[in-house]
Scaffold this motif. Structure first.
Motif, PDB file in Angstrom:
ATOM      1  N   GLY A 197       0.864  -0.993   0.029  1.00  0.00           N
ATOM      2  CA  GLY A 197      -0.026  -0.126  -0.125  1.00  0.00           C
ATOM      3  C   GLY A 197       0.956   1.188   0.067  1.00  0.00           C
ATOM      4  O   GLY A 197       2.250   0.900  -0.198  1.00  0.00           O
ATOM      5  N   GLY A 198       0.184   2.331   0.142  1.00  0.00           N
ATOM      6  CA  GLY A 198       1.127   3.585   0.360  1.00  0.00           C
ATOM      7  C   GLY A 198       0.300   4.864   0.205  1.00  0.00           C
ATOM      8  O   GLY A 198      -0.710   4.707   0.491  1.00  0.00           O
ATOM      9  N   GLY A 199       0.919   5.850  -0.059  1.00  0.00           N
ATOM     10  CA  GLY A 199       0.281   7.153   0.071  1.00  0.00           C
ATOM     11  C   GLY A 199      -1.125   7.529  -1.054  1.00  0.00           C
ATOM     12  O   GLY A 199      -0.782   7.051  -1.967  1.00  0.00           O
ATOM     13  N   VAL A 200      -1.703   8.277  -0.525  1.00  0.00           N
ATOM     14  CA  VAL A 200      -2.907   8.536  -1.257  1.00  0.00           C
ATOM     15  C   VAL A 200      -2.720   9.858  -1.947  1.00  0.00           C
ATOM     16  O   VAL A 200      -2.168  11.013  -1.487  1.00  0.00           O
ATOM     17  N   GLU A 201      -2.869   9.749  -3.480  1.00  0.00           N
ATOM     18  CA  GLU A 201      -2.694  11.101  -4.023  1.00  0.00           C
ATOM     19  C   GLU A 201      -3.796  12.066  -3.817  1.00  0.00           C
ATOM     20  O   GLU A 201      -4.808  11.779  -3.319  1.00  0.00           O
ATOM     21  N   LEU A 202      -3.615  13.449  -4.281  1.00  0.00           N
ATOM     22  CA  LEU A 202      -4.396  14.418  -3.791  1.00  0.00           C
ATOM     23  C   LEU A 202      -6.006  14.316  -4.407  1.00  0.00           C
ATOM     24  O   LEU A 202      -7.044  14.350  -3.437  1.00  0.00           O
ATOM     25  N   HIS A 203      -6.127  13.522  -5.522  1.00  0.00           N
ATOM     26  CA  HIS A 203      -7.298  13.559  -6.096  1.00  0.00           C
ATOM     27  C   HIS A 203      -8.082  12.011  -6.113  1.00  0.00           C
ATOM     28  O   HIS A 203      -8.923  11.649  -6.743  1.00  0.00           O
ATOM     29  N   GLU A 204      -7.232  11.160  -5.112  1.00  0.00           N
ATOM     30  CA  GLU A 204      -7.884   9.665  -5.005  1.00  0.00           C
ATOM     31  C   GLU A 204      -8.642   9.613  -3.824  1.00  0.00           C
ATOM     32  O   GLU A 204      -8.285  10.352  -2.651  1.00  0.00           O
ATOM     33  N   SER A 205      -9.433   8.543  -3.850  1.00  0.00           N
ATOM     34  CA  SER A 205     -10.067   7.906  -2.633  1.00  0.00           C
ATOM     35  C   SER A 205      -9.078   7.121  -2.031  1.00  0.00           C
ATOM     36  O   SER A 205      -8.081   6.790  -2.673  1.00  0.00           O
ATOM     37  N   VAL A 206      -9.119   6.848  -0.672  1.00  0.00           N
ATOM     38  CA  VAL A 206      -8.261   5.755  -0.073  1.00  0.00           C
ATOM     39  C   VAL A 206      -8.438   4.671  -0.559  1.00  0.00           C
ATOM     40  O   VAL A 206      -7.473   3.657  -0.866  1.00  0.00           O
ATOM     41  N   GLU A 207      -9.712   4.226  -0.989  1.00  0.00           N
ATOM     42  CA  GLU A 207     -10.003   3.028  -1.897  1.00  0.00           C
ATOM     43  C   GLU A 207      -9.318   2.870  -3.088  1.00  0.00           C
ATOM     44  O   GLU A 207      -8.696   1.905  -3.270  1.00  0.00           O
ATOM     45  N   GLU A 208      -9.386   3.967  -3.843  1.00  0.00           N
ATOM     46  CA  GLU A 208      -8.466   3.986  -4.999  1.00  0.00           C
ATOM     47  C   GLU A 208      -7.175   3.870  -5.098  1.00  0.00           C
ATOM     48  O   GLU A 208      -6.394   3.110  -5.652  1.00  0.00           O
ATOM     49  N   ALA A 209      -6.418   4.459  -3.868  1.00  0.00           N
ATOM     50  CA  ALA A 209      -5.277   4.505  -3.619  1.00  0.00           C
ATOM     51  C   ALA A 209      -4.624   3.196  -3.315  1.00  0.00           C
ATOM     52  O   ALA A 209      -3.769   2.733  -3.902  1.00  0.00           O
ATOM     53  N   VAL A 210      -5.375   2.211  -2.603  1.00  0.00           N
ATOM     54  CA  VAL A 210      -5.050   1.065  -2.153  1.00  0.00           C
ATOM     55  C   VAL A 210      -4.967   0.054  -3.217  1.00  0.00           C
ATOM     56  O   VAL A 210      -3.999  -0.723  -3.567  1.00  0.00           O
ATOM     57  N   VAL A 211      -5.938   0.083  -4.151  1.00  0.00           N
ATOM     58  CA  VAL A 211      -6.137  -0.621  -5.230  1.00  0.00           C
ATOM     59  C   VAL A 211      -4.810  -0.329  -6.189  1.00  0.00           C
ATOM     60  O   VAL A 211      -4.362  -1.432  -6.756  1.00  0.00           O
ATOM     61  N   ARG A 212      -4.572   0.991  -6.449  1.00  0.00           N
ATOM     62  CA  ARG A 212      -3.406   1.313  -7.392  1.00  0.00           C
ATOM     63  C   ARG A 212      -2.165   0.936  -6.706  1.00  0.00           C
ATOM     64  O   ARG A 212      -1.289   0.339  -7.369  1.00  0.00           O
ATOM     65  N   GLU A 213      -1.740   1.099  -5.510  1.00  0.00           N
ATOM     66  CA  GLU A 213      -0.490   0.849  -4.824  1.00  0.00           C
ATOM     67  C   GLU A 213      -0.336  -0.715  -4.727  1.00  0.00           C
ATOM     68  O   GLU A 213       0.673  -1.242  -5.153  1.00  0.00           O
ATOM     69  N   LEU A 214      -1.343  -1.588  -4.520  1.00  0.00           N
ATOM     70  CA  LEU A 214      -1.316  -2.955  -4.812  1.00  0.00           C
ATOM     71  C   LEU A 214      -0.794  -3.554  -6.081  1.00  0.00           C
ATOM     72  O   LEU A 214      -0.221  -4.240  -6.205  1.00  0.00           O
ATOM     73  N   ARG A 215      -1.477  -2.948  -7.127  1.00  0.00           N
ATOM     74  CA  ARG A 215      -1.082  -3.079  -8.418  1.00  0.00           C
ATOM     75  C   ARG A 215       0.290  -2.874  -8.686  1.00  0.00           C
ATOM     76  O   ARG A 215       1.031  -3.629  -9.264  1.00  0.00           O
ATOM     77  N   GLU A 216       0.679  -1.869  -8.351  1.00  0.00           N
ATOM     78  CA  GLU A 216       2.126  -1.075  -8.578  1.00  0.00           C
ATOM     79  C   GLU A 216       3.045  -2.119  -7.751  1.00  0.00           C
ATOM     80  O   GLU A 216       4.242  -2.657  -8.106  1.00  0.00           O
ATOM     81  N   GLU A 217       2.956  -2.445  -6.535  1.00  0.00           N
ATOM     82  CA  GLU A 217       3.990  -3.111  -5.922  1.00  0.00           C
ATOM     83  C   GLU A 217       3.758  -4.737  -5.825  1.00  0.00           C
ATOM     84  O   GLU A 217       4.784  -5.215  -5.660  1.00  0.00           O
ATOM     85  N   THR A 218       2.607  -5.296  -6.121  1.00  0.00           N
ATOM     86  CA  THR A 218       2.567  -6.622  -6.068  1.00  0.00           C
ATOM     87  C   THR A 218       2.201  -7.294  -7.532  1.00  0.00           C
ATOM     88  O   THR A 218       2.381  -8.446  -7.597  1.00  0.00           O
ATOM     89  N   GLY A 219       1.713  -6.379  -8.435  1.00  0.00           N
ATOM     90  CA  GLY A 219       1.289  -6.952  -9.561  1.00  0.00           C
ATOM     91  C   GLY A 219      -0.265  -7.604  -9.452  1.00  0.00           C
ATOM     92  O   GLY A 219      -1.054  -7.938 -10.552  1.00  0.00           O
ATOM     93  N   TYR A 220      -0.830  -7.576  -8.231  1.00  0.00           N
ATOM     94  CA  TYR A 220      -2.326  -8.226  -8.186  1.00  0.00           C
ATOM     95  C   TYR A 220      -3.206  -6.986  -8.256  1.00  0.00           C
ATOM     96  O   TYR A 220      -3.221  -5.909  -7.899  1.00  0.00           O
ATOM     97  N   ASP A 221      -4.277  -7.456  -9.062  1.00  0.00           N
ATOM     98  CA  ASP A 221      -5.863  -6.756  -8.672  1.00  0.00           C
ATOM     99  C   ASP A 221      -6.287  -7.157  -7.475  1.00  0.00           C
ATOM    100  O   ASP A 221      -6.399  -8.685  -7.216  1.00  0.00           O
TER     101      ASP A 221
END
Length: 149
Positions: free
Chosen positions: A40-64
């Motif tokens: 997981g990681g930081g929430v960008e200015l125009h993201e919800s926390v839910e959007e951020a965690v989904v994005r971060e998981l994809r970036e860090e692990t490759g998983y959806d």
């Protein structure tokens, strides 16, 4: 101290335990010593926390992932003199943790990011790992949820 006198970082993380009692962790590479952390990681200015965690998981692990319940919100304070990047200001970290499950993708490692490996770790081995405190916070929140079921 007034809120205008310190920095705040909002971040979101996923706690994923598979049916083989393994937890998905990421190896954080920005400290002096590499440490396991929650993906997981930081929430960008125009993201919800839910959007951020989904994005971060994809970036860090490759998983959806599909998010489950909110496990909790953890806050911690880093004094100014202990911050990795010297700003002269303390930092209040606000970390939102969700249960999640993998719904697609393939395990991969992040390139040129704050983590450089993701791995499924047996829960029984977590206590022997070099890890950030957030891992223990996440496991405590998950155990609390399990007890409530």
């Amino acid at each position: 101290m007034d809120y205008s006198e310190y920095d705040t970082r909002l971040a979101a993380y996923a706690v994923i335990v598979d049916d083989r009692d393994r937890i998905l962790l990421a190896l954080w590479n920005e400290a002096d010593e590499r440490q396991w952390t929650m993906p997981g990681g930081g929430v960008e200015l125009h993201e919800s926390v839910e959007e951020a965690v989904v994005r971060e998981l994809r970036e860090e692990t490759g998983y959806d992932v599909s998010l489950g319940r909110l496990l909790g919100v953890d806050t911690h304070v880093v004094p100014a003199e202990e911050r990795r990047l010297p700003t002269g200001r303390p930092l209040r970290g606000v970390r939102v943790l969700f249960e999640a499950q993998v719904v697609g993708g393939e395990l991969t490692f992040e390139i040129d990011g704050t983590t450089d490996e993701a791995r499924w770790i047996p829960l029984a081995e977590v206590s022997s790992l070099t890890r950030v405190a957030l891992v223990d916070v996440a496991l405590g929140l998950l155990a609390g949820r399990e007890a409530q079921r």
